[in-house]
Scaffold this active site. Structure first.
Site, PDB file in Angstrom:
ATOM      1  N   ASP A 257     -53.966  10.825  50.423  1.00  0.00           N
ATOM      2  CA  ASP A 257     -53.590  10.688  51.823  1.00  0.00           C
ATOM      3  C   ASP A 257     -53.797  12.022  52.545  1.00  0.00           C
ATOM      4  O   ASP A 257     -54.613  12.840  52.120  1.00  0.00           O
ATOM      5  CB  ASP A 257     -52.129  10.218  51.922  1.00  0.00           C
ATOM      6  CG  ASP A 257     -51.899   9.297  53.107  1.00  0.00           C
ATOM      7  OD1 ASP A 257     -51.955   9.792  54.245  1.00  0.00           O
ATOM      8  OD2 ASP A 257     -51.662   8.091  52.893  1.00  0.00           O
TER       9      ASP A 257
ATOM     10  N   HIS B 217     -48.723  11.629  57.684  1.00  0.00           N
ATOM     11  CA  HIS B 217     -48.888  10.285  57.115  1.00  0.00           C
ATOM     12  C   HIS B 217     -48.616  10.273  55.615  1.00  0.00           C
ATOM     13  O   HIS B 217     -47.887   9.411  55.098  1.00  0.00           O
ATOM     14  CB  HIS B 217     -50.313   9.795  57.415  1.00  0.00           C
ATOM     15  CG  HIS B 217     -50.559   8.354  57.110  1.00  0.00           C
ATOM     16  ND1 HIS B 217     -51.059   7.918  55.895  1.00  0.00           N
ATOM     17  CD2 HIS B 217     -50.406   7.241  57.864  1.00  0.00           C
ATOM     18  CE1 HIS B 217     -51.194   6.603  55.922  1.00  0.00           C
ATOM     19  NE2 HIS B 217     -50.801   6.167  57.108  1.00  0.00           N
TER      20      HIS B 217
ATOM     21  N   SER C  95     -49.903   0.771  55.891  1.00  0.00           N
ATOM     22  CA  SER C  95     -49.768   2.049  55.179  1.00  0.00           C
ATOM     23  C   SER C  95     -48.364   2.227  54.632  1.00  0.00           C
ATOM     24  O   SER C  95     -48.156   2.894  53.614  1.00  0.00           O
ATOM     25  CB  SER C  95     -50.081   3.221  56.114  1.00  0.00           C
ATOM     26  OG  SER C  95     -51.452   3.418  56.265  1.00  0.00           O
TER      27      SER C  95
END
Length: 599
Positions: free
Chosen positions: A139, A195, A540
């Protein structure tokens, strides 16, 4: 140059280089969106492209000249770099089947733990809470200073970080980036996007100061890859995670909350086949340590990026309007459409814009691109097939302009007509790879919107479900999204694959999910729920919830792979799921005692 070995996208890229020189590629390099181009803006360095290869399983690339480097040495899907001036040498290699440029990918819990019975699982029996298992996260990175990634005694639970964006000598899986293994040095790699930290917290956060925001497997260890966002980097990262876990002699689940649509959506793309290959390799090892890969299906479930046209007779013709915009402040002045249809048919394609149009183009073996100027819009049209990897035809349309002028809403029309129809109809599926435009509602199709690598056969593709619609921010204000608890998220991408293989496998909570906040990313007061946690949503977020449950299962049985996990996984069989498996899969991920009790 053997053009038949170039993918449609690679053929278009090389044609632009041949026609306009390196200057034409500098903007693409700056955008970072379309291909892994390097040094296009440096006149003293050769133009290099990061590539993916389809090749024979026994292909030997050890004798290639300087300027061509294949970084992976095994399998039928490999990656590397090539100087564009030496691309012809690579196409002449007898082991090469197809060359494509690297594809750009994009990033895609209090009530979540309750909805999946994780909160109960942590309290029952001899719960391991994931201890003994590894969760791999590919990520935007991770905030290694976050207290939720440490043990109660303060020890670091992150085993290592491979930062593919840092300068260094890399790792065996890729000679780029820098690896951090010393706990005191992990924080040198940061997560400015936030994220990855949020994703890792959902899967494995400890809830150090705020137990309500504990992750699913708070005692699992972490191996993190801060990705360069290319499919080649993600593939290398997955191999890295598999190797580190094997060296630690522990089972692992890898979380891929990312994806892209520049592929056939049938599991034959480079990244999906790499996922399958890495898992197959792990299954053949004598230690039989489990390796499971969870992939987010994507957030394109509204269908705006996917159009379907069905050609039933020789006289049928479909005109599909596509709306898009160019922002002159962006380096990326491209929009890309890719279409696929079965090999037994032939379809002709043209583009109409501002009353000007390209000629119709049907498929050819080499698929050499043709460029057309329609007012201020440059249209590059490539039509190739059948492709060796999936026996399908593929057309690719690149719409581009220079970076001048005011923002302007534009519309072009994609015209499809049959040239040859086999028995029955021909169904043409077209996707907006750049995910920035919209197809007209008449042709939009919500099915087949799941992205790669969720299309991988051996992966667990995870959609998003609503377990919570409200939250209270750090200033005490209550927010309500207006969702319906118990519904699948409207944005959750749908299956099946283009070859009708069932996807997704399951859904997990993915809306209004609170998890770890990276200190270098920050968030608005509205989204922050504590000084260390922030609310977000998307598939996600659903994916690491499922990955955490896999970690609980692997801690109980370290020999599990996908099929073994799904066989024993409990699902809450929602009524809506029974009639809509392309959205719900087998249903809502739900813990059962089998997961958390040590054998």
């Amino acid at each position: 140059m053997d053009h038949s070995k170039l993918s449609a996208s690679m053929a278009a890229l090389y044609s632009q280089y041949e026609r306009d020189g390196r200057e034409s590629l500098a903007r693409r390099e700056a955008s970072g969106e379309l291909a892994g181009i390097a040094a296009a803006s440096d006149p003293d360095a050769p133009v290099r492209v990061h590539i993916t290869l389809r090749c024979a399983s026994d292909a030997d690339f050890s004798d290639l000249p300087e300027g061509i480097e294949i970084t992976s040495t095994q399998g039928t899907a490999r990656s590397g770099t090539v100087e564009l001036d030496k691309l012809a040498v690579l196409t002449d290699h007898p082991g090469v089947l197809e060359i494509s440029e690297a594809k750009r990918l994009r990033p895609r819990m209090d009530k979540a733990r309750e909805a999946t019975a994780v909160a109960v699982a942590h309290k029952v029996g001899k719960s391991s809470k994931g201890k003994g298992a590894i969760i791999g996260v590919i990520d935007s990175g991770i905030d290694a200073t976050h207290p939720d990634f440490r043990t109660p005694g303060g020890a670091q639970r992150i085993i290592s970080i491979w930062d593919q964006t840092a300068t260094g000598s890399g790792v065996p899986e890729g000679k780029y980036g820098k690896e951090y293994t010393n706990p005191k040095e992990l924080s040198q790699s940061t997560d400015t996007g936030g994220h990855g930290t949020h994703v890792a917290g959902i899967a494995a956060g400890r809830g150090a100061k705020f137990p309500a925001y504990s992750g699913v497997a708070p005692k699992a260890e972490l191996v993190v890859v801060k990705t360069n966002w290319f499919n080649t980097g993600v593939a290398d990262g997955l191999r890295y995670i598999a190797r580190v876990a094997r060296e630690k002699k522990k089972p692992v689940v890898a979380n891929l909350s990312l994806g892209g649509h520049d592929d056939a959506h049938d599991g034959t793309d480079f990244l999906s086949t790499t996922v399958d290959s890495v898992i197959a390799d792990a299954q053949q090892k004598t230690d039989k340590l489990g390796l499971v890969v969870c992939c987010a299906v994507g957030n394109e479930g509204t269908g705006e990026i996917h159009a379907r046209a069905r050609l039933n007779t020789a006289s049928d013709q479909h005109e599909i309007r596509y709306s898009f915009n160019f922002n002159p402040n962006d380096a990326d002045q491209y929009r890309i459409l890719t279409g696929w249809y079965p090999e037994e048919n032939e379809v002709e394609v043209k583009v109409v814009y501002n009353k000007k149009e390209t000629p119709f183009r049907g498929p050819s073996g080499t698929g050499s691109p043709e460029d057309y100027q329609l007012d201020d819009l440059t249209v590059s049209l490539t039509h190739k097939g059948p492709i060796s990897t999936n026996k399908a035809h593929n057309f690719r349309i690149e719409l581009s302009k220079d970076g001048t002028g005011a923002p302007k809403q534009r519309e072009c029309t994609l015209v499809l007509k049959p040239k040859k129809l086999a028995a029955g109809a021909c169904q043409v599926e077209t996707w907006d790879c750049t995910e920035d435009g919209t197809f007209e509602e008449k042709y939009r199709e919500r099915q087949m919107t799941l992205n790669s690598p969720a299309c991988a056969t051996a992966a667990i593709a995870v959609g998003a479900y609503t377990s919570k619609k409200q939250w209270t921010d750090i200033k005490g204000k209550v927010h309500d999204r207006g969702y319906t608890v118990g519904d699948c998220a409207n944005f959750s991408s749908q299956g099946p694959r283009r070859d009708n293989v069932a996807k997704p496998e399951l859904v997990a909570p993915g809306q209004t999910i609170a998890s770890c906040m990276s200190t270098t990313a920050g968030a608005s007061d509205e989204d922050r729920v504590t000084e260390h946690h922030v609310v977000s949503e998307g598939t996600s977020m659903a994916c690491p919830c499922a990955a955490g449950i896999v970690a609980l299962a692997l801690a109980a049985d370290p020999t599990l792979f996908k099929d073994g996990f799904l066989k024993h996984l409990a699902h809450e069989k929602k009524d809506k799921a029974r009639g809509n498996p392309q959205l719900w899969g087998q249903g809502l991920t739900y813990c059962s005692p089998w997961h958390w009790r040590k054998k």
